[in-house]
Design an enzyme around this catalytic site. Structure first.
Site, mmCIF file in Angstrom:
data_model
loop_
_atom_site.group_PDB
_atom_site.id
_atom_site.type_symbol
_atom_site.label_atom_id
_atom_site.label_comp_id
_atom_site.label_asym_id
_atom_site.label_seq_id
_atom_site.Cartn_x
_atom_site.Cartn_y
_atom_site.Cartn_z
ATOM 1 N N HIS A 127 0.822 -1.202 0.000
ATOM 2 C CA HIS A 127 0.000 0.000 0.000
ATOM 3 C C HIS A 127 0.863 1.261 0.000
ATOM 4 O O HIS A 127 2.041 1.227 0.355
ATOM 5 C CB HIS A 127 -0.937 -0.007 1.206
ATOM 6 N N GLU A 168 0.794 4.022 1.864
ATOM 7 C CA GLU A 168 1.294 4.468 3.166
ATOM 8 C C GLU A 168 2.495 3.619 3.595
ATOM 9 O O GLU A 168 3.504 4.139 4.093
ATOM 10 C CB GLU A 168 0.176 4.373 4.218
#
Length: 333
Positions: free
Chosen positions: A261, A263
């Site tokens: 992901h 992040e």
């Protein structure tokens, strides 16, 4: 900034546009879209053909078609001056772009007629009576596909009476435009970093969703990340992730997904280059999932700012609150 010009024939729109060109503005004219159409049809670009073809384009494609076509050529980091705005629908379409101002130019009809005759060309009227008759047809109409100059004037941010010299006109334009530019709004820091995150998301190679995160400390970007397969692994959009490439339902088979992901990648990239993210702010285009939330908390990030809600974020949001990590949503279109 986008400055639109409206006004009757001979009011000084061309002089104003030429002046703004010397100040770094780029020029577009809605009439150029009509001229392109006339050229395709092999017709002369005289006044009557321009009006008739413009009205036809509005009938066939909507009253704001000329402005919508011009908008596709505009970039947010440049100044533009746009001539030949003759419909209130065109004004509304251009104003929707953001920092738009409409300038209405006017002058006595007799003075404008003399200027048009002196200018010459295929659009020159044969008499003052013809000039006045043509103009009266353009001022008002109940038909949204036709020119409605009066309705445009009513939407103007400023009106300039161009009855004097070019020098006086240019001085007045300089005063107005300088004031507009000084009052022009800049994006705040949240919008600034979120817009950057949206650009970063375009680098994503994930087949399912393009997401990005930007880590900021002291108003300085220290790391960025986007979702996709790990370093050295075939990109997702090249067949690297079986789950994404199988066109799986949203929220299903997440344990089989090979994509990291955004992040996660932004924090890992900082660690890879030896940069601490402690006490930083993370801007992300979607609120974090549960796994990314645990990484964010343990990395010492103090605040998360997101644009859109991640569908499975309820537990993650509660965990951020419990850990004392501030969570804010900043929506941008």
């Amino acid at each position: 900034m986008i400055i639109g010009l409206t006004g009757t024939n001979g009011a000084g729109k061309t002089v104003t546009a030429d002046y703004l060109l010397t100040k770094g503005f780029e020029f577009h004219s809605l009439s150029d879209e009509i001229r392109r159409e006339l050229e395709r049809q092999g017709l002369e670009a005289n006044r009557e053909n321009l009006i008739e073809t413009g009205n036809r384009l509005r009938r066939e494609h909507g009253p704001a078609v000329l402005a919508e076509r011009i908008k596709q050529r505009l970039r947010p980091d440049r100044h533009y001056v746009i001539d030949s705005i003759r419909s209130p629908y065109e004004v509304d379409a251009l104003r929707a772009t953001g920092d738009f101002r409409l300038l209405h130019l006017d002058a006595p009809r007799e003075s404008r007629y003399e200027r048009v005759v002196k200018r010459g060309g295929p659009r020159t009227p044969k008499s003052f009576e013809q000039f006045a008759e043509q103009e009266d047809r353009e001022l008002k109409s109940d038909d949204p596909t036709k020119q409605q100059l009066v309705a445009c004037y009513e939407k103007a941010d400023e009106t300039v009476d161009n009855a004097d010299s070019i020098e006086r006109l240019q001085g007045r334009i300089a005063d107005i435009v300088t004031g507009w530019l000084m009052a022009s709004a800049r994006p705040d820091w949240d919008e600034y970093f979120m817009q950057i995150a949206r650009i970063v998301s375009l680098r994503s190679n994930c087949m399912k969703r393009k997401v990005a995160a930007v880590v900021v400390k002291d108003k300085r970007i220290i790391s960025t990340g986007y979702n996709g397969t790990p370093r050295g692994v075939k990109n997702c959009n090249e067949g690297g992730c079986p789950r994404c490439n199988s066109f799986a339902d949203s929220g299903s088979s997440l344990t089989d997904c090979l994509c990291s992901h955004a992040e996660e990648n932004s924090i890992v990239q900082a660690a890879y280059h030896g940069i601490s993210v402690k006490d930083s702010i993370l801007y992300t285009t979607f609120s974090p999932c549960l796994i990314c939330t645990k990484i964010i908390i343990n990395a010492g990030i103090r605040e998360v700012v997101y644009n859109l809600d991640y569908p499975l974020a309820e537990t993650a949001n509660g965990l951020l609150e419990e850990a004392g990590v501030k969570l804010r949503q900043v929506r941008i279109d």
